[in-house]
Design a protein around this motif. Structure first.
Motif, PDB file in Angstrom:
ATOM      1  N   ILE A  44       0.851  -1.184   0.000  1.00 23.85           N
ATOM      2  CA  ILE A  44       0.000   0.000   0.000  1.00 23.85           C
ATOM      3  C   ILE A  44       0.892   1.242   0.000  1.00 23.85           C
ATOM      4  CG2 ILE A  44      -1.834   1.242   1.211  1.00 23.85           C
ATOM      5  CD1 ILE A  44      -2.617  -1.357   2.560  1.00 23.85           C
ATOM      6  N   HIS A  45       0.539   2.207  -0.807  1.00 26.70           N
ATOM      7  CA  HIS A  45       1.329   3.438  -0.918  1.00 26.70           C
ATOM      8  C   HIS A  45       1.374   4.190   0.414  1.00 26.70           C
ATOM      9  CE1 HIS A  45       3.079   7.029  -2.672  1.00 26.70           C
ATOM     10  NE2 HIS A  45       2.129   7.756  -2.106  1.00 26.70           N
ATOM     11  N   GLU A  46       2.593   4.507   0.853  1.00 27.26           N
ATOM     12  CA  GLU A  46       2.770   5.243   2.111  1.00 27.26           C
ATOM     13  C   GLU A  46       3.720   6.423   1.980  1.00 27.26           C
ATOM     14  OE1 GLU A  46       1.589   4.688   5.349  1.00 27.26           O
ATOM     15  OE2 GLU A  46       1.130   2.567   5.581  1.00 27.26           O
ATOM     16  N   SER A  47       4.497   6.471   0.880  1.00 27.67           N
ATOM     17  CA  SER A  47       5.474   7.542   0.713  1.00 27.67           C
ATOM     18  C   SER A  47       5.849   7.614  -0.760  1.00 27.67           C
ATOM     19  CB  SER A  47       6.710   7.270   1.577  1.00 27.67           C
ATOM     20  OG  SER A  47       7.662   8.306   1.446  1.00 27.67           O
ATOM     21  N   ALA A  48       6.580   8.658  -1.146  1.00 26.11           N
ATOM     22  CA  ALA A  48       6.969   8.831  -2.544  1.00 26.11           C
ATOM     23  C   ALA A  48       7.842   7.670  -3.007  1.00 26.11           C
ATOM     24  CB  ALA A  48       7.727  10.148  -2.715  1.00 26.11           C
ATOM     25  N   TYR A  52       4.345   0.285   1.719  1.00 21.07           N
ATOM     26  CA  TYR A  52       4.558  -0.592   2.865  1.00 21.07           C
ATOM     27  C   TYR A  52       3.782  -1.886   2.624  1.00 21.07           C
ATOM     28  CZ  TYR A  52       6.560   3.225   5.724  1.00 21.07           C
ATOM     29  OH  TYR A  52       7.353   4.233   6.226  1.00 21.07           O
ATOM     30  N   VAL A  53       4.269  -2.979   3.177  1.00 21.16           N
ATOM     31  CA  VAL A  53       3.677  -4.290   2.932  1.00 21.16           C
ATOM     32  C   VAL A  53       2.752  -4.680   4.084  1.00 21.16           C
ATOM     33  CG1 VAL A  53       4.146  -6.735   2.528  1.00 21.16           C
ATOM     34  CG2 VAL A  53       5.646  -4.987   1.527  1.00 21.16           C
ATOM     35  N   PHE A  54       1.555  -5.135   3.724  1.00 26.99           N
ATOM     36  CA  PHE A  54       0.550  -5.566   4.693  1.00 26.99           C
ATOM     37  C   PHE A  54       0.055  -6.960   4.348  1.00 26.99           C
ATOM     38  CE2 PHE A  54       0.683  -1.029   5.127  1.00 26.99           C
ATOM     39  CZ  PHE A  54       0.349  -0.759   6.447  1.00 26.99           C
ATOM     40  N   LEU A  55      -0.714  -7.557   5.249  1.00 25.99           N
ATOM     41  CA  LEU A  55      -1.296  -8.865   5.032  1.00 25.99           C
ATOM     42  C   LEU A  55      -2.740  -8.695   4.574  1.00 25.99           C
ATOM     43  CD1 LEU A  55       1.222  -9.458   6.793  1.00 25.99           C
ATOM     44  CD2 LEU A  55      -0.096 -11.279   7.891  1.00 25.99           C
ATOM     45  N   ALA A  56      -3.142  -9.493   3.581  1.00 20.62           N
ATOM     46  CA  ALA A  56      -4.495  -9.388   3.041  1.00 20.62           C
ATOM     47  C   ALA A  56      -4.926 -10.743   2.492  1.00 20.62           C
ATOM     48  CB  ALA A  56      -4.549  -8.323   1.951  1.00 20.62           C
ATOM     49  N   THR A 124       1.798   0.205  14.184  1.00 25.44           N
ATOM     50  CA  THR A 124       3.235   0.411  13.998  1.00 25.44           C
ATOM     51  C   THR A 124       3.600   1.884  13.851  1.00 25.44           C
ATOM     52  OG1 THR A 124       3.037   0.210  11.594  1.00 25.44           O
ATOM     53  CG2 THR A 124       3.422  -1.829  12.855  1.00 25.44           C
ATOM     54  N   GLY A 125       2.592   2.738  13.687  1.00 30.38           N
ATOM     55  CA  GLY A 125       2.875   4.149  13.464  1.00 30.38           C
ATOM     56  C   GLY A 125       3.168   4.479  12.022  1.00 30.38           C
ATOM     57  N   ASP A 126       2.682   3.649  11.076  1.00 31.38           N
ATOM     58  CA  ASP A 126       2.904   3.923   9.659  1.00 31.38           C
ATOM     59  C   ASP A 126       2.246   5.247   9.270  1.00 31.38           C
ATOM     60  OD1 ASP A 126       0.415   2.306  10.086  1.00 31.38           O
ATOM     61  OD2 ASP A 126       0.137   2.735   7.957  1.00 31.38           O
ATOM     62  N   PRO A 127       2.751   5.920   8.236  1.00 28.59           N
ATOM     63  CA  PRO A 127       2.317   7.284   7.907  1.00 28.59           C
ATOM     64  C   PRO A 127       0.813   7.472   7.781  1.00 28.59           C
ATOM     65  CG  PRO A 127       4.259   6.729   6.644  1.00 28.59           C
ATOM     66  CD  PRO A 127       3.849   5.477   7.350  1.00 28.59           C
ATOM     67  N   TYR A 128       0.117   6.515   7.164  1.00 33.08           N
ATOM     68  CA  TYR A 128      -1.319   6.680   6.942  1.00 33.08           C
ATOM     69  C   TYR A 128      -2.168   5.850   7.902  1.00 33.08           C
ATOM     70  CZ  TYR A 128      -0.022   9.083   2.625  1.00 33.08           C
ATOM     71  OH  TYR A 128       0.513   9.969   1.707  1.00 33.08           O
ATOM     72  N   SER A 129      -1.531   5.270   8.906  1.00 41.59           N
ATOM     73  CA  SER A 129      -2.227   4.551   9.987  1.00 41.59           C
ATOM     74  C   SER A 129      -3.033   3.346   9.507  1.00 41.59           C
ATOM     75  CB  SER A 129      -3.152   5.513  10.750  1.00 41.59           C
ATOM     76  OG  SER A 129      -2.397   6.577  11.315  1.00 41.59           O
ATOM     77  N   TYR A 130      -2.605   2.731   8.409  1.00 37.82           N
ATOM     78  CA  TYR A 130      -3.283   1.517   7.970  1.00 37.82           C
ATOM     79  C   TYR A 130      -3.149   0.396   9.000  1.00 37.82           C
ATOM     80  CZ  TYR A 130      -3.465   3.684   3.311  1.00 37.82           C
ATOM     81  OH  TYR A 130      -3.691   4.539   2.250  1.00 37.82           O
ATOM     82  N   SER A 131      -2.058   0.427   9.761  1.00 40.10           N
ATOM     83  CA  SER A 131      -1.796  -0.660  10.707  1.00 40.10           C
ATOM     84  C   SER A 131      -2.710  -0.633  11.931  1.00 40.10           C
ATOM     85  CB  SER A 131      -0.334  -0.628  11.162  1.00 40.10           C
ATOM     86  OG  SER A 131      -0.046   0.559  11.886  1.00 40.10           O
TER      87      SER A 131
END
Length: 213
Positions: A44-48, A52-56, A124-131
């Motif tokens: 998922i896009h998190e920065s330029a 970041y990698v997530f589970l789906a 985890t504190g990722d930029p867009y708070s997906y976590s």
């Protein structure tokens, strides 16, 4: 992490593997915890230039080059990005450098010779708070947070699962002493792969210049 004109130079080494076999694969999570077992890695896009990698329930498609043990994933503006371990993050990015993923015990991924170190974590504190709602794929060589779930990664052909195809044996269309057994969904050899590698390198040069400027 920083943008660097060294990126095209690092990819020049990848172009040297022009005759290597590649395959369209997804990356499946294997865990003793049923909460995440059988999930797939998706980015998922998190920065330029960085996902970041997530589970789906379904995952990204990757091109695995076992000539350099590297996974090519999502493209940014036509430039292929690489699956990387960046400190404690698992990313798909166009940033400098690339991670070598060895293959052990069949189709299991390993970093520095070990398949352990991968964890599914929340908050985890990722930029867009997906976590806050999804498990993020992290990498800890030691001292992983106690609330994270360990897992290993297996790669399978797109549309398949390690759970349902454990009896399937994949083989290379070309075999040598150093090659690793991989699915053969796609094969490009010689000039075709060299052309693709050259185009990738040229594209990355342009992207890196744009990012720096």
């Amino acid at each position: 992490m920083k943008y660097s004109l060294a990126l095209p130079l690092s990819l020049l080494g990848l172009a040297a593997s022009a005759a290597a076999q590649v395959a369209n694969v997804t990356l499946e999570v294997i865990s003793s915890d049923s909460t995440i077992d059988g999930k797939f890695l998706t980015s998922i896009h998190e920065s330029a230039g960085v996902n970041y990698v997530f589970l789906a329930d379904s995952g990204d498609s990757y091109i695995y080059d076992y000539g350099v043990n590297t996974f090519f994933g999502t493209s940014f503006a036509g430039v292929s990005a690489l699956l990387q371990v960046d400190d404690e993050l698992l990313t798909v990015s166009v940033l400098d450098g690339y991670t070598k993923f060895d293959i052990v015990k069949g189709n299991t991924l390993a970093v520095n010779g070990s398949s352990s170190g991968f964890y599914a974590c929340k908050n985890t504190g990722d930029p867009y708070s997906y976590s806050t709602s999804a498990y993020q794929a992290m990498f800890y060589s030691s001292d992983a947070p106690s609330d994270c779930i360990p897992f290993t990664i297996e790669y399978v052909l797109v549309g398949q699962s390690a759970k349902n195809s454990s009896s399937t044996t994949y083989s290379n269309s070309t075999t040598n002493a150093t090659s690793t057994s991989v699915p053969t969904a796609t094969y490009t050899g010689g000039a075709g792969m060299l052309k693709a590698s050259a185009a990738l390198t040229v594209g990355v040069v342009g992207a890196a210049l744009a990012l720096v400027l």
